[in-house]
Motif scaffolding. Structure first.
Motif, PDB file in Angstrom:
ATOM      1  N   ARG A   6      64.621  20.764  16.922  1.00  8.18           N
ATOM      2  CA  ARG A   6      64.321  22.072  17.520  1.00  8.18           C
ATOM      3  C   ARG A   6      65.502  22.473  18.403  1.00  8.18           C
ATOM      4  NH1 ARG A   6      58.863  22.744  20.392  1.00  8.18           N
ATOM      5  NH2 ARG A   6      58.583  24.616  19.134  1.00  8.18           N
ATOM      6  N   ILE A   7      66.048  23.649  18.132  1.00  6.75           N
ATOM      7  CA  ILE A   7      67.203  24.129  18.883  1.00  6.75           C
ATOM      8  C   ILE A   7      66.895  25.494  19.478  1.00  6.75           C
ATOM      9  CG2 ILE A   7      68.256  25.141  16.801  1.00  6.75           C
ATOM     10  CD1 ILE A   7      70.997  24.506  18.059  1.00  6.75           C
ATOM     11  N   ALA A   8      67.313  25.689  20.717  1.00 10.89           N
ATOM     12  CA  ALA A   8      67.223  26.991  21.368  1.00 10.89           C
ATOM     13  C   ALA A   8      68.629  27.449  21.726  1.00 10.89           C
ATOM     14  CB  ALA A   8      66.356  26.910  22.624  1.00 10.89           C
ATOM     15  N   VAL A   9      68.895  28.723  21.509  1.00  8.12           N
ATOM     16  CA  VAL A   9      70.203  29.292  21.832  1.00  8.12           C
ATOM     17  C   VAL A   9      70.019  30.310  22.946  1.00  8.12           C
ATOM     18  CG1 VAL A   9      72.211  30.539  20.980  1.00  8.12           C
ATOM     19  CG2 VAL A   9      71.005  28.944  19.474  1.00  8.12           C
ATOM     20  N   VAL A  10      70.653  30.037  24.086  1.00 10.90           N
ATOM     21  CA  VAL A  10      70.671  30.984  25.199  1.00 10.90           C
ATOM     22  C   VAL A  10      71.881  31.883  24.997  1.00 10.90           C
ATOM     23  CG1 VAL A  10      70.796  31.262  27.702  1.00 10.90           C
ATOM     24  CG2 VAL A  10      69.594  29.284  26.725  1.00 10.90           C
ATOM     25  N   MET A  11      71.644  33.159  24.773  1.00  7.82           N
ATOM     26  CA  MET A  11      72.737  34.065  24.436  1.00  7.82           C
ATOM     27  C   MET A  11      72.429  35.464  24.947  1.00  7.82           C
ATOM     28  SD  MET A  11      72.026  34.478  20.313  1.00  7.82           S
ATOM     29  CE  MET A  11      73.165  35.849  20.072  1.00  7.82           C
ATOM     30  N   ASP A  35      56.841  33.641  23.645  1.00  8.38           N
ATOM     31  CA  ASP A  35      55.893  32.786  24.349  1.00  8.38           C
ATOM     32  C   ASP A  35      56.673  31.918  25.334  1.00  8.38           C
ATOM     33  OD1 ASP A  35      53.541  31.651  25.109  1.00  8.38           O
ATOM     34  OD2 ASP A  35      53.179  30.567  23.238  1.00  8.38           O
ATOM     35  N   VAL A  36      55.959  31.274  26.245  1.00 13.64           N
ATOM     36  CA  VAL A  36      56.589  30.416  27.244  1.00 13.64           C
ATOM     37  C   VAL A  36      56.647  28.983  26.728  1.00 13.64           C
ATOM     38  CG1 VAL A  36      56.372  29.439  29.561  1.00 13.64           C
ATOM     39  CG2 VAL A  36      55.898  31.866  29.180  1.00 13.64           C
ATOM     40  N   HIS A  37      57.830  28.376  26.871  1.00 10.54           N
ATOM     41  CA  HIS A  37      58.008  26.970  26.527  1.00 10.54           C
ATOM     42  C   HIS A  37      58.751  26.273  27.661  1.00 10.54           C
ATOM     43  CE1 HIS A  37      56.790  26.574  22.255  1.00 10.54           C
ATOM     44  NE2 HIS A  37      57.073  27.870  22.202  1.00 10.54           N
ATOM     45  N   ALA A  38      58.399  25.025  27.912  1.00  8.57           N
ATOM     46  CA  ALA A  38      59.247  24.181  28.751  1.00  8.57           C
ATOM     47  C   ALA A  38      60.542  23.910  27.993  1.00  8.57           C
ATOM     48  CB  ALA A  38      58.539  22.871  29.074  1.00  8.57           C
ATOM     49  N   LEU A  39      61.652  23.870  28.709  1.00  6.92           N
ATOM     50  CA  LEU A  39      62.926  23.608  28.037  1.00  6.92           C
ATOM     51  C   LEU A  39      62.952  22.218  27.412  1.00  6.92           C
ATOM     52  CD1 LEU A  39      65.565  25.246  30.416  1.00  6.92           C
ATOM     53  CD2 LEU A  39      64.271  26.249  28.517  1.00  6.92           C
ATOM     54  N   THR A  40      62.115  21.337  27.910  1.00  8.73           N
ATOM     55  CA  THR A  40      62.042  19.992  27.332  1.00  8.73           C
ATOM     56  C   THR A  40      61.334  19.981  25.977  1.00  8.73           C
ATOM     57  OG1 THR A  40      60.084  19.629  28.714  1.00  8.73           O
ATOM     58  CG2 THR A  40      62.181  18.757  29.519  1.00  8.73           C
ATOM     59  N   ASP A  41      60.821  21.121  25.538  1.00  9.97           N
ATOM     60  CA  ASP A  41      60.246  21.209  24.190  1.00  9.97           C
ATOM     61  C   ASP A  41      61.326  21.223  23.111  1.00  9.97           C
ATOM     62  OD1 ASP A  41      57.721  21.291  25.265  1.00  9.97           O
ATOM     63  OD2 ASP A  41      57.472  23.466  25.045  1.00  9.97           O
ATOM     64  N   PHE A  42      62.589  21.367  23.531  1.00 11.18           N
ATOM     65  CA  PHE A  42      63.680  21.477  22.566  1.00 11.18           C
ATOM     66  C   PHE A  42      64.532  20.215  22.577  1.00 11.18           C
ATOM     67  CE2 PHE A  42      62.672  25.739  24.159  1.00 11.18           C
ATOM     68  CZ  PHE A  42      62.241  26.315  22.969  1.00 11.18           C
ATOM     69  N   ASP A  43      65.084  19.901  21.418  1.00  7.09           N
ATOM     70  CA  ASP A  43      66.002  18.766  21.320  1.00  7.09           C
ATOM     71  C   ASP A  43      67.403  19.147  21.788  1.00  7.09           C
ATOM     72  OD1 ASP A  43      64.127  16.937  19.897  1.00  7.09           O
ATOM     73  OD2 ASP A  43      64.272  18.474  18.333  1.00  7.09           O
ATOM     74  N   ILE A  44      67.819  20.371  21.428  1.00  9.93           N
ATOM     75  CA  ILE A  44      69.166  20.856  21.733  1.00  9.93           C
ATOM     76  C   ILE A  44      69.053  22.272  22.288  1.00  9.93           C
ATOM     77  CG2 ILE A  44      71.402  21.540  20.746  1.00  9.93           C
ATOM     78  CD1 ILE A  44      70.938  19.411  18.568  1.00  9.93           C
ATOM     79  N   ILE A  45      69.820  22.554  23.325  1.00 11.08           N
ATOM     80  CA  ILE A  45      69.961  23.922  23.827  1.00 11.08           C
ATOM     81  C   ILE A  45      71.444  24.258  23.841  1.00 11.08           C
ATOM     82  CG2 ILE A  45      69.659  25.489  25.779  1.00 11.08           C
ATOM     83  CD1 ILE A  45      67.235  23.857  26.622  1.00 11.08           C
ATOM     84  N   LEU A  46      71.792  25.376  23.231  1.00  9.34           N
ATOM     85  CA  LEU A  46      73.160  25.881  23.292  1.00  9.34           C
ATOM     86  C   LEU A  46      73.233  26.967  24.352  1.00  9.34           C
ATOM     87  CD1 LEU A  46      74.226  26.304  19.546  1.00  9.34           C
ATOM     88  CD2 LEU A  46      74.744  24.413  21.091  1.00  9.34           C
TER      89      LEU A  46
END
Length: 314
Positions: free
Chosen positions: A2-7, A72-83
């Protein structure tokens, strides 16, 4: 994975040249779950860093190129990788965002580039850890010092420390009648530091964006050539791009700075090289991966994602 991209807002990007978009395409091609976060969606509550997030699907085309699911709201720890791919300036709000991402990293999320490292960096000053690789440089707010530097070098460029894309860069020569007013404006009447560097005439044939992945250079660079009546090669300032193989000098510079950068958590980096000189080290949201991949067929962003996936240990 699971990856999240902050952009920055995706509806404002140009997908054919946007590296953050390329990361999403590469992640999707790996069947990863892809999530989208805008910087102002991040917050801290209930003892943990969180964010408004939206699942995202991307399509490699110039229009109608993404679909967002329900936010929706997620804890950042729900992701494996954040860019972290937010563009400069690195202002106070940017610092606070890196602080939230540092908390996610502390909880085990792989965040690239490392938020503590990004927070500590100024992309103009970072190259000065390697002064022997850089052209003569002065960082000052003193107009007298800057005028002395012009007299010493004959011709210089002056740029703010917090801008990007070639914005607010001025070229000044020794007999320029506008020197005083340019320096007054650039330093805000000697209240803000600016960077001055010797003007490099090699810029007429272009500057090279050399990408590093975990300290190692991609085999091709993007040569950015200024427009006919400009000395600024940045694509955002009207420069023209051409993909070219790395030169020996590019590899020498990369071999010198790459391990140092990777050790500190700068895993995806863009070096700017004019002639034989290193001028900037870009670590916030380096670009040009799309252009290089389009010509060479190399999945530049995918190679970076694979390195980050290795760091998760999953």
């Amino acid at each position: 994975m699971r990856i999240a991209v902050v952009m920055d807002p995706i509806d404002r990007i140009k997908p054919w040249k946007d590296t953050s978009f390329a990361f999403l395409l590469s992640a999707q091609a790996r069947d990863w779950e892809c999530w989208y976060i805008e910087p102002d969606w991040l917050f801290f509550a209930d003892g943990k860093p969180q964010a408004q997030t939206a699942p995202i699907t991307v399509i490699d085309r110039d229009r109608d190129f993404y679909t967002l699911g329900e936010r929706d709201v997620h804890a950042l720890t729900d992701f494996d990788i954040i860019l972290q791919r937010q563009d400069p300036p690195i202002d106070l709000d940017y610092h606070y965002i890196t602080g939230l991402l540092s908390l996610a990293e502390q909880a085990g999320v792989v965040v690239g580039n490392r938020p503590d490292a990004v927070r500590a960096a100024n992309e103009k000053l970072l190259a000065q850890h390697f002064p022997a690789l850089c052209p003569p440089t002065l960082v000052s707010r003193s107009i007298d010092q800057l005028k002395g530097f012009v007299a010493e070098q004959g011709e210089i460029v002056v740029k703010p420390l917090d801008a990007m894309g070639g914005s607010s860069i001025f070229k000044i020569h020794e007999d320029d009648e506008n020197t005083q007013v340019i320096l007054e404006v650039m330093t805000r009447d000697q209240t803000e530091l600016v960077m001055a560097q010797r003007y490099l005439p090699e810029i007429r044939t272009g500057d090279r964006r050399v990408l590093l992945i975990d300290g190692e250079p991609v085999d091709h660079a993007l040569l950015r050539v200024p427009g006919e009546k400009s000395f600024r090669a940045n694509l955002a300032a009207g420069g023209r791009g051409e993909v070219v193989p790395l030169r020996d000098r590019d590899r020498e510079i990369a071999a010198t700075v790459g391990p140092w950068l990777a050790e500190r958590g700068y895993w995806f980096v863009g070096l700017d090289v004019i002639g034989d000189w290193l001028t900037e080290i870009n670590v916030t949201s380096p670009t040009c991966a799309r252009e290089i991949s389009a010509v060479t067929g190399q999945d530049v962003t995918g190679a970076m994602l694979d390195r980050l996936a290795d760091r998760t240990g999953r």
